[in-house]
Design an enzyme around this catalytic site. Structure first.
Site, PDB file in Angstrom:
ATOM      1  N   CYS A 191     -80.841   1.754  -3.025  1.00  0.00           N
ATOM      2  CA  CYS A 191     -81.822   2.182  -4.018  1.00  0.00           C
ATOM      3  C   CYS A 191     -83.042   1.280  -4.023  1.00  0.00           C
ATOM      4  CB  CYS A 191     -81.195   2.175  -5.408  1.00  0.00           C
ATOM      5  SG  CYS A 191     -79.513   2.754  -5.374  1.00  0.00           S
ATOM      6  N   GLN A 202     -67.344   0.685  -6.214  1.00  0.00           N
ATOM      7  CA  GLN A 202     -67.118  -0.033  -4.953  1.00  0.00           C
ATOM      8  C   GLN A 202     -65.671  -0.503  -4.800  1.00  0.00           C
ATOM      9  OE1 GLN A 202     -69.199  -0.596  -2.368  1.00  0.00           O
ATOM     10  NE2 GLN A 202     -70.933   0.414  -3.338  1.00  0.00           N
ATOM     11  N   GLY A 213     -70.710   8.891  -9.294  1.00  0.00           N
ATOM     12  CA  GLY A 213     -70.639   7.614 -10.002  1.00  0.00           C
ATOM     13  C   GLY A 213     -71.736   7.472 -11.043  1.00  0.00           C
TER      14      GLY A 213
HETATM   15  C1  LIG Z   1     -72.890   4.119  -5.245  1.00  0.00           C
HETATM   16  C2  LIG Z   1     -72.712   3.474  -6.557  1.00  0.00           C
HETATM   17  C3  LIG Z   1     -72.978   4.168  -7.753  1.00  0.00           C
HETATM   18  C4  LIG Z   1     -73.550   5.564  -7.772  1.00  0.00           C
HETATM   19  O1  LIG Z   1     -72.599   6.518  -7.367  1.00  0.00           O
HETATM   20  P1  LIG Z   1     -73.117   7.978  -6.940  1.00  0.00           P
HETATM   21  O2  LIG Z   1     -71.880   8.764  -6.749  1.00  0.00           O
HETATM   22  O3  LIG Z   1     -73.878   7.800  -5.675  1.00  0.00           O
HETATM   23  O4  LIG Z   1     -73.951   8.487  -8.055  1.00  0.00           O
HETATM   24  C5  LIG Z   1     -72.761   3.513  -8.948  1.00  0.00           C
HETATM   25  N1  LIG Z   1     -72.294   2.258  -8.981  1.00  0.00           N
HETATM   26  C6  LIG Z   1     -72.019   1.566  -7.862  1.00  0.00           C
HETATM   27  C7  LIG Z   1     -71.479   0.186  -7.967  1.00  0.00           C
HETATM   28  C8  LIG Z   1     -72.226   2.141  -6.609  1.00  0.00           C
HETATM   29  O5  LIG Z   1     -71.972   1.456  -5.519  1.00  0.00           O
END
Ligand SMILES: *Cc1c(COP(=O)(O)O)cnc(C)c1O
Length: 396
Positions: free
Chosen positions: A326, A181, A72
């Site tokens: 985070c 999400q 993501g």
């Molecule tokens: C978890 C998350 C990300 C990051 O995704 P990764 O695959 O862990 O890099 C970005 N945006 C939202 C809303 C998330 O919940």
């Protein structure tokens, strides 16, 4: 009796058995490079193409519009930085977002701010919803991108994506949404919802970690972020993560197939916990109850620290979160809770429980059998709670 409860599915989810099984051949005998011309590469290529179809089908896109990434965060970085670079050519330097985006979006935008771009952070109302009119009001002559998340990762609120997308379309501005999400939890159709770019991540819907995708509507001008080989139609370099994308394809298909029953189950768990936890004095729910992910509980309990609550829950076998993964580890209250207008001292005492496949009503009952006592014990030790009680006396 102590029970193990995983209630942090917004941070990551457990990989499903069928997903793991689908990946195994590509981690073992079928290890060929999907870009190689011999037959072993061909098998990997077919597997990658199938996954691309599965992902496209889940969001109403065509396979040619799906680009695999490392997750993501990369998808968000690519959509935003890639568009920003294209904007420069047109002399545009203004981007619109919201105050409560994931850090993958917010920190990407602040890096662009240092490069001279101008960012408008539109407000979020007290229920955690962005008003499409605010987005429209923020549009300028030189606006080249709007990026608003689909569902918030802390409070689970679902945004009016279709309406925001319609406004962007009317003004000819590309619209990106971080749907990490939302994918697998709510029905998505990029055409009906006027979405030009969409980020997703497999490990948030019971797929493997380290793989995600960016949907790029045909014709959207986005510069390349990862340069190198000609993979992903020449737009994102790097040897294909065959096992990862195969797992992601199977996971998204499963998530869409089980969406309704999972949502029904999660909603029961969520509503039971919220209803009962609200009986705890000086507690509150954060975020709209109607436009909300079925598996999201986010509450504040005055007079306690979220971190101590997490440790006590962990001691009782419950894996939960305070704010986002985070931000835990730092003492700053969550920017999401501040964005909906909570004062610092209340935002500190927050708890997020997020449910997914495998959670049951027994989990909910177990959580509620320990939570009120934990809060009472923490409050008994808290100087913060003492001063709240003191103020109360003075008021009455
Ligand atoms: C978890 C998350 C990300 C990051 O995704 P990764 O695959 O862990 O890099 C970005 N945006 C939202 C809303 C998330 O919940």
């Amino acid at each position: 009796m102590k029970r193990f409860v995983y209630a942090d599915n917004s941070a990551t989810t457990k990989i499903s058995k069928t997903v793991l099984d689908s990946m195994m051949p590509y981690l073992t005998d079928e290890f060929g490079n999907a870009s190689s011309l011999y037959s072993m590469g061909g098998k990997a290529r077919l597997a990658v193409d199938t996954a691309r179809e599965q992902i496209a089908n889940a969001i109403g896109a065509s396979a040619r519009e799906i680009y695999f990434t490392s997750g993501g965060s990369e998808a968000d970085n690519w959509a935003i930085k890639g568009t920003a670079k294209a904007m420069l050519k047109e002399g545009k330097k203004h981007i619109i977002t919201s105050k409560f985006e994931h850090h993958a979006v917010l920190h990407t935008l602040s890096s662009l701010e240092r490069d001279g771009f101008e960012i408008t952070y539109v407000d979020v109302n007290e229920n955690g919803i962005v008003n499409p009119c605010d987005v429209e009001k923020a549009i300028r002559e030189d606006t080249g991108l709007v990026t608003i998340m689909y569902a918030n990762n802390e409070i689970g609120t679902i945004q009016p994506i279709k309406e925001i997308g319609a406004i962007c379309r009317k003004h000819g501005i590309p619209f990106h949404t971080d749907a990490v999400q939302a994918v697998g939890n709510v029905p998505i159709n990029v055409n009906e919802q006027n979405i030009d770019m969409l980020s997703m991540s497999a490990h948030k819907f019971h797929g493997p970690k380290g793989v995600g995708a960016l949907y790029l509507r045909r014709g959207t001008v986005v510069h390349t972020l990862i340069n190198g080989g000609a993979q992903e139609f020449g737009r994102r370099a790097g040897t294909e993560n065959t096992a990862g994308v195969v797992g992601m394809g199977v996971a998204i298909e499963e998530a869409v197939k089980t969406m309704e029953s999972r949502n029904e189950n999660n909603r029961k768990i969520r509503d039971y916990i919220i209803e009962n936890a609200l009986k705890i004095p000086r507690s509150r729910v954060n975020g709209d109850m109607e436009h909300r992910l079925s598996g999201n509980v986010n509450m504040c309990f005055e007079g306690i620290e979220g971190e101590s609550l997490l440790l006590m829950l962990d001691y009782n076998g419950i894996q939960a979160s305070s704010g986002s993964a985070c931000t835990s580890g730092s003492l700053d209250p969550s920017h999401v809770l501040l964005s909906i207008g909570l004062p610092h001292e209340i935002a500190h005492g927050s708890l997020r429980l997020s449910f997914g496949d495998g959670n049951t009503m027994e989990d909910a009952e177990y959580i509620m059998s320990v939570l009120p006592d934990i809060i009472a014990r923490l409050r008994a030790m808290s100087p913060l709670w003492d001063s709240i009680k003191e103020n109360e006396k003075n008021v009455h």
